[in-house]
Write an enzyme that holds these catalytic residues in place. Structure first.
Site, PDB file in Angstrom:
ATOM      1  N   SER A  64       0.837  -1.194   0.000  1.00 18.50           N
ATOM      2  CA  SER A  64       0.000   0.000   0.000  1.00 18.50           C
ATOM      3  C   SER A  64       0.874   1.248   0.000  1.00 18.50           C
ATOM      4  O   SER A  64       2.081   1.190   0.267  1.00 18.50           O
ATOM      5  CB  SER A  64      -0.924   0.008   1.220  1.00 18.50           C
ATOM      6  OG  SER A  64      -1.859  -1.046   1.150  1.00 18.50           O
ATOM      7  N   ALA A  65       0.267   2.386  -0.287  1.00 22.26           N
ATOM      8  CA  ALA A  65       1.000   3.657  -0.284  1.00 22.26           C
ATOM      9  C   ALA A  65       1.477   3.983   1.130  1.00 22.26           C
ATOM     10  O   ALA A  65       0.807   3.650   2.112  1.00 22.26           O
ATOM     11  CB  ALA A  65       0.101   4.774  -0.810  1.00 22.26           C
TER      12      ALA A  65
END
Length: 372
Positions: A64-65
């Site tokens: 994920s970011a």
């Protein structure tokens, strides 16, 4: 999802950007993020993109970011000794950061759908333990991963203090996720396009808080087997630590305390030395003439009272002499301070372990068989 902060040149700059944007707000979360280089969880050919605030996927491998992970870590409100369950544990990046905070007496479990991703996660975990200097700065709870669909966990499985789900949860599975929590526990999950924090305040009482808008791939639905029944997943067993393992934890903890004491002592030595630095005496020059007939001193602030060029030259030479003396004193003080500063030590814990009067195999055991 991502792109909330600008890209960094390295891991520290990425964390600086996340702090500036208030995604990272606590010291514990900051320390965990700085301890683990995000690029180490990328495939080599994609490392150049590691410090962008963007999600990354390659086949089944997914991260994920950074802004999402930082919001998750903050929302989980992690503390030493807690139990943690990561649903969709992926590369193990998040589980490893959590392990740095909950410590050796916590519980750190993960469930992952893809066998190749679990293998990748264990490779990265092994590399972190054996080669990363950050490992020796923390007391670590090593994560354990199991293969399976997190929607097929057996109902009699234990409950956890903290639970995170890394895939979009449909509304009909919300109660299923909640039941994995102990009373007082926190669940963080993407629910209806919002990263959501759910706290179990009592047996049947829940507090819900929406954090930020997110976009996650939905949870994979269980597949019916030939028998018409889904496959039940058992979470890792809780194993009692061996006396040998407890001894290793205690010895390393004690050595770290000694290391911290030495650092404080050296710091105080430098600080106290600065307090007793030589006081510079500023000699005031009374450029004045005596008028013998009235016995008065007249200050040369009135230049028309004094026009002796020789006197002016002498005073200029004197001021230059004073300036040179002050510069020499400052240089000398700086040299003294440099001599008092402790030399930078790389992995002092490792050095202390090697200095112990123990057999080499036991030293390596205390070091977790680290390679560096």
């Amino acid at each position: 999802m991502g792109g909330a902060v600008s890209a960094g040149e390295d891991n520290d700059e990425l964390i600086d950007n996340l702090k500036e944007a208030h995604y990272i707000r606590s010291d514990l979360v900051e320390q965990a993020f700085r301890a683990i280089d995000r690029a180490d969880y990328y495939l080599e050919e994609f490392r150049d993109n590691a410090y962008k605030d963007l999600a990354w996927r390659h086949g089944n491998i997914h991260l994920s970011a950074p802004c999402i992970y930082s919001e998750v870590m903050e929302a989980l409100d992690l503390q030493p000794g807690l139990s943690f369950l990561n649903l969709g544990s992926g590369t193990g990046y998040l589980s490893t950061m959590v392990g740095l905070i909950i410590g050796p007496f916590g519980v750190n479990h993960g469930v992952e759908l893809h066998a190749d991703v679990i293998e990748y996660a264990y490779q990265k975990l092994d590399s972190f333990i054996k080669t990363c200097d950050s490992f020796d700065k923390f007391e670590f709870c090593e994560p354990s991963f199991v293969l399976g669909n997190c929607l097929e966990i057996t109902p009699e499985s234990r409950q956890y203090d903290r639970v995170y789900c890394g895939a979009g949860v449909q509304k009909e599975h919300e109660s299923y996720m909640k039941n994995m929590l102990k009373v007082g526990g926190i669940l963080v999950l993407p629910l209806e396009e919002k990263l959501t924090k759910i706290t179990r305040t009592a047996y049947n009482i829940w507090e819900t808080k929406k954090i930020i808008a997110v976009s996650f791939a939905p949870l994979a639905q269980p597949k019916n087997r030939d028998t018409g029944k889904s496959k039940a997943i058992s979470l890792p067993m809780l194993e009692v630590r061996t006396l040998q393992d407890l001894s290793r934890i205690t010895i390393r903890h004690t050595l770290k305390q000694i290391e911290n004491f030495d650092k404080v002592k050296n710091f105080n030595l430098v600080k106290n030395a600065r307090k007793f630095k030589r006081r510079r005496v500023h000699r005031r020059c009374l450029d004045s003439v005596m008028l013998t007939n009235k016995h008065l001193f007249v200050n040369r602030m009135n230049p028309h009272l004094m026009d002796d060029n020789n006197n002016c030259n002498e005073m200029a030479e004197y001021r230059q002499y004073e300036t040179e003396n002050e510069e020499e004193e400052e240089e000398e003080e700086e040299r003294e301070h440099c001599d008092l500063k402790p030399e930078p030590l790389v992995n002092l814990l490792r050095e202390k372990i090697f200095s112990l009067p123990l057999p080499e195999p036991l030293k390596m055991y205390l070091l977790y068989y680290r390679e560096k």
